[in-house]
Design an enzyme around this catalytic site. Structure first.
Site, PDB file in Angstrom:
ATOM      1  N   LYS A   1       0.828  -1.210   0.000  1.00  0.00           N
ATOM      2  CA  LYS A   1       0.000   0.000   0.000  1.00  0.00           C
ATOM      3  C   LYS A   1       0.862   1.260   0.000  1.00  0.00           C
ATOM      4  O   LYS A   1       0.612   2.198  -0.757  1.00  0.00           O
ATOM      5  CB  LYS A   1      -0.948  -0.018   1.204  1.00  0.00           C
ATOM      6  CG  LYS A   1      -1.932  -1.176   1.179  1.00  0.00           C
ATOM      7  CD  LYS A   1      -2.936  -1.098   2.316  1.00  0.00           C
ATOM      8  CE  LYS A   1      -2.307  -1.282   3.680  1.00  0.00           C
ATOM      9  NZ  LYS A   1      -1.728  -2.647   3.854  1.00  0.00           N
ATOM     10  N   THR A   2       1.878   1.288   0.859  1.00  0.00           N
ATOM     11  CA  THR A   2       2.775   2.449   0.890  1.00  0.00           C
ATOM     12  C   THR A   2       3.525   2.588  -0.421  1.00  0.00           C
ATOM     13  O   THR A   2       3.689   3.700  -0.952  1.00  0.00           O
ATOM     14  CB  THR A   2       3.763   2.324   2.064  1.00  0.00           C
ATOM     15  OG1 THR A   2       3.045   2.209   3.291  1.00  0.00           O
ATOM     16  CG2 THR A   2       4.680   3.541   2.128  1.00  0.00           C
TER      17      THR A   2
ATOM     18  N   ASP B   1      -1.584   6.794   6.218  1.00  0.00           N
ATOM     19  CA  ASP B   1      -1.560   5.378   6.577  1.00  0.00           C
ATOM     20  C   ASP B   1      -2.458   5.130   7.790  1.00  0.00           C
ATOM     21  O   ASP B   1      -2.621   6.012   8.637  1.00  0.00           O
ATOM     22  CB  ASP B   1      -0.124   4.958   6.882  1.00  0.00           C
ATOM     23  CG  ASP B   1       0.067   3.452   6.835  1.00  0.00           C
ATOM     24  OD1 ASP B   1      -0.849   2.748   6.365  1.00  0.00           O
ATOM     25  OD2 ASP B   1       1.124   2.967   7.273  1.00  0.00           O
TER      26      ASP B   1
ATOM     27  N   THR C   1      -5.728  -1.310   7.080  1.00  0.00           N
ATOM     28  CA  THR C   1      -5.759  -2.764   7.217  1.00  0.00           C
ATOM     29  C   THR C   1      -7.133  -3.231   7.668  1.00  0.00           C
ATOM     30  O   THR C   1      -7.387  -4.434   7.723  1.00  0.00           O
ATOM     31  CB  THR C   1      -4.706  -3.229   8.244  1.00  0.00           C
ATOM     32  OG1 THR C   1      -4.939  -2.545   9.491  1.00  0.00           O
ATOM     33  CG2 THR C   1      -3.299  -2.910   7.760  1.00  0.00           C
TER      34      THR C   1
ATOM     35  N   ARG D   1       6.748  -8.097   1.772  1.00  0.00           N
ATOM     36  CA  ARG D   1       7.639  -7.561   2.807  1.00  0.00           C
ATOM     37  C   ARG D   1       8.337  -8.689   3.561  1.00  0.00           C
ATOM     38  O   ARG D   1       9.532  -8.615   3.857  1.00  0.00           O
ATOM     39  CB  ARG D   1       6.852  -6.679   3.779  1.00  0.00           C
ATOM     40  CG  ARG D   1       7.716  -6.100   4.908  1.00  0.00           C
ATOM     41  CD  ARG D   1       6.901  -5.239   5.837  1.00  0.00           C
ATOM     42  NE  ARG D   1       6.488  -4.012   5.186  1.00  0.00           N
ATOM     43  CZ  ARG D   1       5.399  -3.324   5.520  1.00  0.00           C
ATOM     44  NH1 ARG D   1       4.611  -3.776   6.479  1.00  0.00           N
ATOM     45  NH2 ARG D   1       5.094  -2.209   4.897  1.00  0.00           N
TER      46      ARG D   1
END
Length: 361
Positions: free
Chosen positions: A84-85, A129, A178, A237
């Site tokens: 997302k980032t 975020d 999330t 990640r």
């Protein structure tokens, strides 16, 4: 035993979550953060996976550029570590615009948000975020800012307070969450594009690993990449983090080249098994099977048995175990599935009639 379903804090805040090698939350280590930033794709063409979201977002951005306008506000939802980032940064790059990064927990007052919004440049991308954790007053101010590019700044207190309208330059808000279900409908409806990020398949993770290995100047064969991908819990990640730990092992204990054997031995050292379970995941399953016969057992009791906080078990370990089909939730509590017994090499207890005693309700 009672089973409590009340809301708990975000997994990113639970004790010990960031210390796990297979934690999907962002690393808190400065060096790891720098490496993660270097491995981020810089354009949609470089971005691996999320084909549907990527294709739809590409249309949104290209159409905005063709009109000479700022892009619609974008909401990205999904589990931590799925990109997302990274996508927010790509949006800014594709739109040739600067980006401002902040988070919902950092905005606790409407004035905090007003200060950020009033300093934005025209066309700038604001990445927010964990947007669902923003305070309610700031959230209500954001409604008007997103829709009308205007905020009302309150000056004074009590009967003498006045609202001064402040015009804002057009900007693009990229919200990431999330837990999309916690966003109020008025906020969710103001986003022009909503994309849900899915977990990655093994093939996509292998592409991520090969790309990262190339950027890190590592030699890795296809089987080595597949071994790491299979233990990465569907999350890029985590795949990149495991790759860096396998690199360390390969450089110290071998010739630096990553093969399936090297990857398997290295991840065994770090206690990540073939399905991606780590010490905490196995401790939960071992307690559930060994102490409670497979369940059902209440969450609080299970947490005490493994010596962890209730929130850690519920939000850090449990989601992956459920997704892997190793644990299930019933009205009376958590129960182990047949796959959990098989994974730990145990035999489930039998009820009269020869049926496993797993799903008692």
């Amino acid at each position: 035993m009672n089973w409590d379903e009340t809301e708990s804090p975000s997994a990113t805040d639970t004790v010990g979550a960031a210390e796990r090698l297979v934690a999907a939350s962002a690393s808190v280590d400065g060096e790891d953060q720098a490496v993660e930033a270097a491995l981020r794709p810089k354009s949609l063409d470089e971005f691996v996976g999320q084909e549907r979201v990527r294709e739809q977002l590409d249309l949104v951005l290209k159409a905005a550029l063709a009109r000479g306008a700022t892009a619609d506000h974008v909401l990205l939802s999904g589990a931590p570590g799925l990109g997302k980032t990274t996508l927010s940064m790509i949006i800014a790059t594709e739109m040739n615009a600067p980006i401002r990064i902040t988070s919902g927990p950092a905005i606790q007052h409407a004035g905090d948000l007003a200060a950020i919004l009033s300093s934005l440049q025209e066309g700038e991308v604001l990445f927010l975020d964990e947007i669902h954790r923003m305070s309610r007053p700031a959230e209500e101010m954001l409604y008007m800012a997103m829709e009308d590019f205007r905020v009302d700044v309150i000056v004074g207190k009590g009967p003498g307070a006045t609202a001064i309208p402040l015009e804002l330059p057009p900007f693009t808000l990229v919200g990431a969450t999330t837990r999309a279900g916690l966003l109020p409908p008025p906020l969710r409806d103001r986003f022009g594009f909503t994309g849900h990020m899915e977990f990655y398949g093994s093939g996509e993770l292998e592409r991520v690993i090969h790309r990262s290995a190339q950027l890190l100047d590592l030699e890795i064969d296809a089987e080595g990449a597949a071994e790491i991908a299979g233990r990465s819990r569907g999350t890029p990640r985590i795949a990149n983090r495991l790759l860096r730990r396998v690199r360390d092992y390969a450089q110290v204990k071998a010739d630096g080249r990553i093969t399936r054997e090297i990857a398997a031995v290295a991840l065994k050292v770090y206690e990540v098994d073939a399905r991606g379970l780590d010490r905490l995941d196995r401790a939960v399953l071992q307690a559930l099977l060994g102490l409670f016969g497979g369940g059902p057992v209440g969450l609080s009791t299970l947490a005490v048995a493994v010596g962890e906080e209730r929130e850690t078990v519920e939000e850090v370990a449990e989601p992956f175990l459920v997704r892997e089909g190793l644990l299930a939730r019933t009205p009376r509590g958590r129960v182990a599935t047949p796959a959990a017994w098989t994974h730990l090499g145990l035999v489930p207890p039998q009820q009269p009639g020869g049926q496993p005693g797993l799903f008692r309700t």
